[in-house]
Motif scaffolding. Structure first.
Motif, PDB file in Angstrom:
ATOM      1  N   PHE A  42       0.804  -1.213   0.000  1.00 44.18           N
ATOM      2  CA  PHE A  42       0.000   0.000   0.000  1.00 44.18           C
ATOM      3  C   PHE A  42       0.851   1.284   0.000  1.00 44.18           C
ATOM      4  N   LYS A  43       2.162   1.138  -0.062  1.00 44.44           N
ATOM      5  CA  LYS A  43       3.039   2.302   0.134  1.00 44.44           C
ATOM      6  C   LYS A  43       2.866   3.386  -0.924  1.00 44.44           C
ATOM      7  N   ASP A  44       2.487   3.021  -2.145  1.00 44.22           N
ATOM      8  CA  ASP A  44       2.337   4.007  -3.216  1.00 44.22           C
ATOM      9  C   ASP A  44       0.905   4.499  -3.386  1.00 44.22           C
ATOM     10  N   LEU A  45       0.005   4.064  -2.511  1.00 42.40           N
ATOM     11  CA  LEU A  45      -1.396   4.463  -2.609  1.00 42.40           C
ATOM     12  C   LEU A  45      -1.663   5.698  -1.759  1.00 42.40           C
ATOM     13  N   SER A  46      -2.603   6.506  -2.186  1.00 42.53           N
ATOM     14  CA  SER A  46      -2.903   7.741  -1.449  1.00 42.53           C
ATOM     15  C   SER A  46      -3.666   7.474  -0.160  1.00 42.53           C
ATOM     16  N   THR A  47      -4.375   6.334  -0.099  1.00 41.92           N
ATOM     17  CA  THR A  47      -5.093   5.944   1.126  1.00 41.92           C
ATOM     18  C   THR A  47      -4.383   4.770   1.772  1.00 41.92           C
ATOM     19  N   LYS A  48      -4.043   4.930   3.048  1.00 40.66           N
ATOM     20  CA  LYS A  48      -3.313   3.883   3.774  1.00 40.66           C
ATOM     21  C   LYS A  48      -3.978   3.585   5.120  1.00 40.66           C
ATOM     22  N   ILE A  49      -5.298   3.658   5.153  1.00 39.75           N
ATOM     23  CA  ILE A  49      -6.072   3.381   6.371  1.00 39.75           C
ATOM     24  C   ILE A  49      -7.256   2.496   6.004  1.00 39.75           C
ATOM     25  N   ALA A  50      -7.737   1.706   6.969  1.00 41.82           N
ATOM     26  CA  ALA A  50      -8.875   0.821   6.708  1.00 41.82           C
ATOM     27  C   ALA A  50      -9.403   0.252   8.020  1.00 41.82           C
ATOM     28  N   GLY A  51     -10.597  -0.317   7.934  1.00 40.60           N
ATOM     29  CA  GLY A  51     -11.158  -1.045   9.062  1.00 40.60           C
ATOM     30  C   GLY A  51     -10.890  -2.519   8.876  1.00 40.60           C
ATOM     31  N   THR A  52      -9.758  -3.000   9.404  1.00 35.92           N
ATOM     32  CA  THR A  52      -9.363  -4.388   9.204  1.00 35.92           C
ATOM     33  C   THR A  52      -9.800  -5.267  10.375  1.00 35.92           C
ATOM     34  N   VAL A  53     -10.080  -6.517  10.062  1.00 31.11           N
ATOM     35  CA  VAL A  53     -10.495  -7.494  11.071  1.00 31.11           C
ATOM     36  C   VAL A  53      -9.264  -8.078  11.745  1.00 31.11           C
ATOM     37  N   GLU A  54      -9.285  -8.117  13.080  1.00 31.79           N
ATOM     38  CA  GLU A  54      -8.189  -8.687  13.855  1.00 31.79           C
ATOM     39  C   GLU A  54      -8.731  -9.775  14.780  1.00 31.79           C
ATOM     40  N   GLY A 201      -8.366   1.612  -7.358  1.00 28.87           N
ATOM     41  CA  GLY A 201      -9.544   1.997  -8.123  1.00 28.87           C
ATOM     42  C   GLY A 201     -10.339   3.096  -7.449  1.00 28.87           C
ATOM     43  N   PHE A 202     -10.607   2.939  -6.160  1.00 26.95           N
ATOM     44  CA  PHE A 202     -11.363   3.964  -5.440  1.00 26.95           C
ATOM     45  C   PHE A 202     -10.559   5.251  -5.282  1.00 26.95           C
ATOM     46  N   SER A 203      -9.241   5.120  -5.171  1.00 26.24           N
ATOM     47  CA  SER A 203      -8.401   6.309  -5.051  1.00 26.24           C
ATOM     48  C   SER A 203      -8.438   7.127  -6.342  1.00 26.24           C
ATOM     49  N   LYS A 204      -8.425   6.440  -7.481  1.00 25.21           N
ATOM     50  CA  LYS A 204      -8.505   7.147  -8.768  1.00 25.21           C
ATOM     51  C   LYS A 204      -9.839   7.862  -8.919  1.00 25.21           C
TER      52      LYS A 204
END
Length: 409
Positions: A42-54, A201-204
């Motif tokens: 994800f380092k080159d993406l503009s969004t680097k946050i999410a609701g991940t399951v742990e 895709g969503f970032s674009k």
């Protein structure tokens, strides 16, 4: 004569907990489930946050051999479904399986499986693609696997309508029971889209928040400083039953579904038209046999996108008139993030818990209200108050709208 439809079981996998009580405790305390995504992909993406399951309890319900053959979205859905059946106290040896169906789906399906096998195809050739690739990736396989696990032989299919997927699944399941074709249906949605392709895709499209430095504050529906939604993963599944069927089994009744409205904007592939949303709410209210003034609460679609939140606010005003300023509207996506095809499943469960506990869930991060969003969004803290009837809204790309009306039991 239309039959009564009740909810007797619920199950959840989410960034705010992998059972309903943990999720609800976090919701009522205004906790955000949004965190940084630290993977190198994800380092080159503009969004680097999410609701991940742990701390996902997959092994409790799925053996290790099966796990390797299930996409992540399927794993989420199976666990949530099994929780729902446990709460509903379903005895698989006694229930008439010919009269029980499964309406459960995903907006995106097995994205991880598709990406992994595409990489194998390019790097190692077609002979190395997994023989389980197709059944692992298709949307309907979650319903199919659950049918195999439970033996439910009633109607089974998977609606796919982007962010409205779960609401359509629940609504169509409600119709199936209300009109007498089935006695019970397992319904909802599951999603696992925390991957670079979906994010790209969503970032674009400039649809996702880029508030990477403050992840817990990134999802801020109805706030003037919102800059897009935050993607999350998980599942929300409900067990619906005909009322007499539930009573005869001695099942716990968590709430009642009394109406369902479904419409299409026929307007734009991504931009919403508030009139489509308002017609869906009107239909749900009309079919429930209630007046707009009877509605106490709306669990909004409330994605935290600039256009979406304004459009939904307009729709609520058109449907409810002066009453729009008396009822409460909140977006649990401010805490859970947006689970895409699973959003409506989790939000239906949150709405049921609201009715059960007389608690209006908050919209957190609402610090600088958008002047165009001027309703009571239960800003930042949960509020107690009598709730008898509530709507849960779901609106998807393509102009798909689905609204469920719930009543306290």
């Amino acid at each position: 004569m239309k039959r009564r439809v009740v909810v007797t079981g619920t199950g959840v996998v989410s960034s705010l907990g992998n059972d309903v009580e943990t999720l609800w405790n976090n919701i009522t305390n205004g906790v955000s489930g949004i965190k940084p995504v630290t993977s190198e992909e994800f380092k080159d993406l503009s969004t680097k946050i999410a609701g991940t399951v742990e701390d996902f309890p997959a092994e409790k319900y799925i053996d290790s051999k099966e796990l390797k053959r299930y996409d992540r979205f399927t794993q989420f859905g199976v666990v949530a479904a099994m929780q729902a059946l446990e709460q509903a106290r379903v005895d698989l040896d006694k229930i008439n399986k010919d009269r029980v169906g499964i309406y459960i789906s995903s907006g995106a399906g097995g994205m991880d499986t598709i990406m992994e096998n595409h990489k194998v195809l390019l790097e190692k050739g077609p002979k190395r693609v997994s023989p389980f690739f197709i059944p692992m990736s298709i949307h309907n396989m979650l319903a199919g696997l659950l049918a195999i696990k439970t033996g439910f032989r009633g109607p089974s299919f998977s609606t796919v309508s982007a962010c409205a997927t779960s609401n359509h699944s629940i609504g169509e399941a409600y119709h199936q029971i209300a009109h007498g074709y089935s006695d019970a249906i397992l319904t909802g949605g599951a999603e696992a889209t925390i991957n670079p392709l979906y994010f790209a895709g969503f970032s674009k499209m400039r649809a996702m928040s880029t508030a990477n430095e403050t992840p817990e504050q990134a999802s801020r529906p109805f706030d003037a400083d919102r800059d897009g939604f935050v993607m999350s993963e998980g599942a929300g599944v409900l067990f619906l039953e005909e009322y007499e069927h539930a009573v005869n089994r001695g099942a716990p009744i968590l709430g009642e579904i009394i109406g369902y409205g479904s419409t299409t904007d026929a307007y734009h592939i991504t931009a919403p038209d508030y009139q489509g949303a308002s017609r869906a709410m009107k239909l749900a209210i009309e079919r429930a046999g209630i007046d707009p003034e009877d509605v106490d609460y709306i669990n909004a679609h409330g994605t935290s996108t600039p256009t979406g939140d304004v459009s939904e606010t307009k729709a609520v005003k058109e449907v409810f008139g002066d009453h729009a300023y008396k009822l409460k509207v909140s977006s649990s996506k401010s805490m859970t993030g947006h689970l895409f095809g699973a959003a409506g499943g989790i939000e239906a469960i949150i709405t049921l818990k609201s009715l059960e506990t007389n608690t209006f869930p908050p919209t957190i991060n609402l610090e600088n209200p958008d002047p165009e969003c001027d309703l009571d969004y239960v800003a930042n803290q949960a509020v107690e108050g009598e709730i008898d009837i509530a709507l849960s809204n779901g609106f998807g790309f393509g102009g798909h709208n689905a609204v469920i009306a719930f009543k306290k039991f």
